[in-house]
Design a protein around this motif. Structure first.
Motif, short mmCIF file in Angstrom:
data_model
loop_
_atom_site.label_atom_id
_atom_site.label_comp_id
_atom_site.label_asym_id
_atom_site.label_seq_id
_atom_site.Cartn_x
_atom_site.Cartn_y
_atom_site.Cartn_z
N GLY A 1 -1.40 4.94 -5.31
CA GLY A 1 -0.05 4.55 -4.60
C GLY A 1 0.09 3.33 -4.00
N PRO A 2 0.97 3.31 -3.89
CA PRO A 2 0.91 2.16 -3.05
C PRO A 2 0.53 2.55 -1.61
N GLY A 3 -0.03 1.17 -0.54
CA GLY A 3 0.06 1.33 0.71
C GLY A 3 -0.96 0.31 1.06
N ALA A 4 -2.03 0.94 1.71
CA ALA A 4 -2.55 -0.34 2.56
C ALA A 4 -4.56 0.11 2.62
N VAL A 5 -5.61 -1.23 2.64
CA VAL A 5 -6.87 -0.88 2.55
C VAL A 5 -7.28 -1.12 4.11
N GLN A 6 -7.96 -1.15 4.54
CA GLN A 6 -8.37 -1.24 6.23
C GLN A 6 -7.14 -1.64 6.51
N ASN A 7 -6.05 -1.17 6.61
CA ASN A 7 -4.96 -1.21 7.24
C ASN A 7 -4.99 -3.21 7.28
N TYR A 8 -5.42 -4.05 6.21
CA TYR A 8 -5.06 -5.48 6.19
C TYR A 8 -4.42 -5.79 4.77
N LEU A 9 -5.32 -5.15 3.27
CA LEU A 9 -4.41 -5.66 2.17
C LEU A 9 -3.52 -4.35 1.97
N SER A 10 -2.28 -4.73 1.92
CA SER A 10 -1.20 -4.17 0.80
C SER A 10 -0.93 -3.62 -0.01
N ILE A 11 -0.84 -3.17 -1.03
CA ILE A 11 -0.77 -3.10 -2.33
C ILE A 11 0.39 -2.46 -2.95
N ASP A 12 1.19 -3.42 -3.76
CA ASP A 12 3.01 -3.51 -3.54
C ASP A 12 2.41 -2.33 -4.42
N GLU A 13 4.20 -1.33 -4.59
CA GLU A 13 4.68 -0.47 -5.72
C GLU A 13 5.08 -1.05 -6.63
N PRO A 14 5.30 -0.59 -7.87
CA PRO A 14 5.70 -1.24 -8.84
C PRO A 14 7.59 -1.70 -8.43
#
Length: 172
Positions: A40-53
């Motif tokens: 799902g959408p969220g963040a890796v390492q509180n650094y990279l946010s991956i957008d929800e479509p």
């Protein structure tokens, strides 16, 4: 990917991919579809946010920090900023899938007919330069986490070489 970044216990999200495809005029890459199913959408390492479509709407209707607005930001930066030599003279169809805490933009060049072969284009804000990575979104993330590029393609090293990264799912 799952060995480097364990997915959240509550899994991914359901997406109306037909609606997304119709609004953008193209299907999204299968690795991104799978990422949304598992993480799902969220963040890796509180650094990279991956957008929800999200459906491609007008800017006034789109979420303030969502995929549509960030794609418009990427298009504006494309017009005004430097590019690595292989990107000179091209006009990609940009779709932003991620933004990091140093305001870098991570996009696909969605110009080609096969979403599985769309390369990742990164606007590294600190260098004010666009670069191309001939891999998909999931492979790009894995290669950053394994420090498997000649240098970190992002503006900070919070994910660079991290083999047990944390993913935090965005709460709606």
């Amino acid at each position: 990917m799952q060995q480097l970044v364990p997915p959240p216990a509550d899994g991914g999200i359901a997406v109306d991919w037909a609606r997304i495809t119709e609004s953008w005029g193209r299907a999204f890459p299968p690795d991104y579809v799978r990422f949304m199913q598992v993480y799902g959408p969220g963040a890796v390492q509180n650094y990279l946010s991956i957008d929800e479509p999200e459906p491609k709407l007008s800017l006034s209707q789109a979420r303030r920090d969502g995929m549509v607005v960030e794609t418009a930001n990427a298009e504006a930066d494309w017009e005004s900023e430097d590019k690595s030599p292989e990107l000179e003279g091209i006009s990609p169809l940009l779709i932003t899938w991620g933004v990091d805490a140093t305001a870098d933009l991570l996009c696909w060049d969605a110009s080609g007919p096969d979403p599985a072969s769309w390369p990742v284009l990164v606007y590294k804000r600190g260098d004010m330069r666009w670069s191309r990575y001939d891999c998909g979104m999931a492979e790009f993330l894995v290669r950053v986490l394994r420090a498997d590029f000649p240098e970190c393609p992002l503006g900070a090293v919070f994910m660079w070489g991290v083999t047990d990264a944390l993913f935090e799912k965005k709460r709606g």
